[in-house]
Design an enzyme around this catalytic site. Structure first.
Site, mmCIF file in Angstrom:
data_model
loop_
_atom_site.group_PDB
_atom_site.id
_atom_site.type_symbol
_atom_site.label_atom_id
_atom_site.label_comp_id
_atom_site.label_asym_id
_atom_site.label_seq_id
_atom_site.Cartn_x
_atom_site.Cartn_y
_atom_site.Cartn_z
ATOM 1 N N ARG A 23 -5.216 4.005 2.108
ATOM 2 C CA ARG A 23 -4.465 3.004 2.885
ATOM 3 C C ARG A 23 -2.973 3.120 2.565
ATOM 4 O O ARG A 23 -2.580 3.805 1.627
ATOM 5 C CB ARG A 23 -4.984 1.588 2.627
ATOM 6 C CG ARG A 23 -5.029 1.185 1.146
ATOM 7 C CD ARG A 23 -4.692 -0.244 0.931
ATOM 8 N NE ARG A 23 -3.334 -0.547 1.344
ATOM 9 C CZ ARG A 23 -2.249 -0.287 0.597
ATOM 10 N NH1 ARG A 23 -2.333 0.268 -0.594
ATOM 11 N NH2 ARG A 23 -1.041 -0.590 1.048
ATOM 12 N N GLY A 24 -2.187 2.376 3.389
ATOM 13 C CA GLY A 24 -0.735 2.498 3.287
ATOM 14 C C GLY A 24 -0.332 3.549 4.303
ATOM 15 O O GLY A 24 -0.895 4.661 4.323
ATOM 16 N N ALA A 25 0.614 3.192 5.152
ATOM 17 C CA ALA A 25 0.925 4.041 6.303
ATOM 18 C C ALA A 25 1.275 5.491 5.917
ATOM 19 O O ALA A 25 0.813 6.442 6.555
ATOM 20 C CB ALA A 25 2.056 3.403 7.102
ATOM 21 N N GLY A 26 2.082 5.660 4.885
ATOM 22 C CA GLY A 26 2.488 7.006 4.475
ATOM 23 C C GLY A 26 1.302 7.813 3.954
ATOM 24 O O GLY A 26 1.106 8.974 4.331
ATOM 25 N N CYS A 128 2.858 -7.099 0.285
ATOM 26 C CA CYS A 128 1.849 -6.037 0.392
ATOM 27 C C CYS A 128 2.159 -4.898 -0.588
ATOM 28 O O CYS A 128 2.719 -5.140 -1.668
ATOM 29 C CB CYS A 128 1.721 -5.534 1.824
ATOM 30 S SG CYS A 128 0.162 -4.617 2.093
ATOM 31 N N ASP A 197 4.489 -0.425 9.120
ATOM 32 C CA ASP A 197 3.398 0.340 9.722
ATOM 33 C C ASP A 197 3.841 0.944 11.042
ATOM 34 O O ASP A 197 3.318 1.977 11.462
ATOM 35 C CB ASP A 197 2.172 -0.553 9.900
ATOM 36 C CG ASP A 197 1.534 -0.843 8.550
ATOM 37 O OD1 ASP A 197 0.689 -0.054 8.114
ATOM 38 O OD2 ASP A 197 1.939 -1.830 7.896
ATOM 39 N N LYS A 233 7.508 6.545 11.099
ATOM 40 C CA LYS A 233 6.916 5.209 11.327
ATOM 41 C C LYS A 233 7.418 4.607 12.645
ATOM 42 O O LYS A 233 7.064 3.491 12.998
ATOM 43 C CB LYS A 233 7.271 4.265 10.175
ATOM 44 C CG LYS A 233 6.971 4.788 8.779
ATOM 45 C CD LYS A 233 5.594 4.407 8.311
ATOM 46 C CE LYS A 233 5.273 4.928 6.926
ATOM 47 N NZ LYS A 233 5.912 4.252 5.825
HETATM 48 P P1 RI2 Z 1 3.925 2.678 2.959
HETATM 49 C C1 RI2 Z 1 0.378 -1.043 4.549
HETATM 50 O O1 RI2 Z 1 -0.722 -1.286 5.381
HETATM 51 C C2 RI2 Z 1 1.309 -2.232 4.445
HETATM 52 O O2 RI2 Z 1 1.391 -2.977 5.643
HETATM 53 C C3 RI2 Z 1 2.593 -1.548 4.089
HETATM 54 O O3 RI2 Z 1 3.738 -2.362 4.297
HETATM 55 C C4 RI2 Z 1 2.547 -0.355 5.019
HETATM 56 O O4 RI2 Z 1 1.175 0.060 5.013
HETATM 57 C C5 RI2 Z 1 3.470 0.786 4.717
HETATM 58 O O5 RI2 Z 1 3.152 1.380 3.498
HETATM 59 P P2 RI2 Z 1 -2.272 -1.227 4.896
HETATM 60 O O6 RI2 Z 1 -2.719 0.207 5.065
HETATM 61 O O7 RI2 Z 1 3.766 3.766 3.965
HETATM 62 O O8 RI2 Z 1 -2.385 -1.751 3.502
HETATM 63 O O9 RI2 Z 1 5.370 2.298 2.755
HETATM 64 O O10 RI2 Z 1 -2.995 -2.125 5.895
HETATM 65 O O11 RI2 Z 1 3.197 2.978 1.659
#
Ligand code: RI2
Length: 311
Positions: A23-26, A128, A197, A233
């Site tokens: 998880r996390g967009a990146g 988050c 995101d 993004k």
């Molecule tokens: P990075 C996460 O989503 C959060 O919303 C966070 O702000 C976003 O991804 C970007 O994260 P989730 O996958 O790419 O937890 O900066 O639903 O790490």
């Protein structure tokens, strides 16, 4: 989606993204790039259309894992743009490697640029768990600034605990609060930095649910609200009028009521919300801090040719 025709690496990555093991967009973007590369290496016969068809099917399956973070389709499309060349396999592999490398480099550039906005003695609020936002905070700390960070819990999945632990491990003065305590604490906050995101062509931020109410509180107190967002993004299709689907996750993530209440109390679990551009002071990208009004130009510059829709 035909799971049977997809190989394990694609199915596994799809499932891990769906259940948020990845998880996390990146991280999601890098995971799909790596899965496509690995999958391409398993396909021996690339002389006919089969290679292309298989790669496109795999890309479609990966894209369907979660609907909101645009890093996912952007990474898939970037890698699959290699299909439109004379050496598709070679270019798929090259593109995947390029995406992974530039994603990691972007996070550290964002850290350097964003940390310039943080002054010695400041308290930062974050929400988050964002690699990009954490990079800004860590870089400020590593450059010798004496900072404090307030992290929200980020219900229902509590990703704020990950952030708090990552910052505490760096020796940063870290406080964790429940999401509903933001307005109580906002008087102590000097700047808000969150991740992203997706960024729309009109400069709105799509980020973890709760981001928009934090932005509103920051606006009320005239505290800068910044989002840290790599250029991948930005959502190319918002430029042609598409809207972004907000993921609604299983309500069991929030609460399991006893049988008696199951039919009487509705639960809703949207995972993201939209922060209007007027509440955003800047978008920290790897090419600099841009105003939300600059989002259109970023999309035109980066997605005009490179991130072609291949599916
Ligand atoms: P990075 C996460 O989503 C959060 O919303 C966070 O702000 C976003 O991804 C970007 O994260 P989730 O996958 O790419 O937890 O900066 O639903 O790490």
């Amino acid at each position: 989606m035909k799971h049977n025709n997809n190989p394990n690496i694609i199915i596994d990555t799809h499932n891990k993204i769906k259940n948020m093991e990845i998880r996390g967009a990146g991280r999601i973007g890098r995971a799909v790039a790596s899965a496509l590369k690995e999958y391409s290496l398993t396909i021996q016969n690339i002389e006919n259309n089969e290679f292309k068809e298989k790669m496109i099917e795999a890309g479609g399956m990966l894209k369907s894992a979660r609907p909101t973070a645009v890093s996912l389709p952007n990474a898939v499309n970037y890698v699959l743009s290699g299909l439109n060349t004379n050496n598709p396999k070679e270019n798929i592999i090259l593109n995947a490697e390029k995406f992974i490398k530039s994603s990691s480099e972007a996070t550290s550039k964002i850290g350097k640029i964003g940390s310039n906005r943080i002054k010695d003695g400041w308290t930062i609020l974050t929400h988050c768990n964002s690699e990009a936002a954490i990079s800004v905070i860590k870089t400020a700390h590593n450059s010798g600034k004496n900072i404090k960070v307030i992290c929200t819990e980020t219900r229902p999945r509590n990703q704020g605990y990950l952030t708090a632990k990552a910052l505490a491990d760096e020796g940063i003065d870290t406080t964790l609060i429940v999401d509903s305590a933001v307005r109580y604490h906002i008087k102590d906050v000097d700047i808000v930095v969150v991740g992203a995101d997706a960024i729309t062509s009109n400069g709105c931020l799509v980020n973890k649910i709760g981001s928009s109410q934090i932005a509103l509180m920051a606006y009320e107190r005239k505290i800068p609200f910044l989002t840290a967002a790599e250029t991948y993004k930005f959502h190319p299709k918002t430029i042609i009028g598409e809207t972004i689907e907000i993921e609604e996750r299983a309500v069991g993530e929030i609460h399991e009521f006893e049988e008696k209440y199951k039919d009487k109390i509705k639960l809703r679990n949207p995972a993201f919300d939209i922060t209007p551009s007027q509440y955003i002071d800047g978008i920290i990208t790897e090419i600099g801090i841009i105003p939300p009004q600059g989002a259109w130009h970023i999309i035109e510059k980066y997605f005009g040719n490179v991130f072609k829709e291949t599916l």
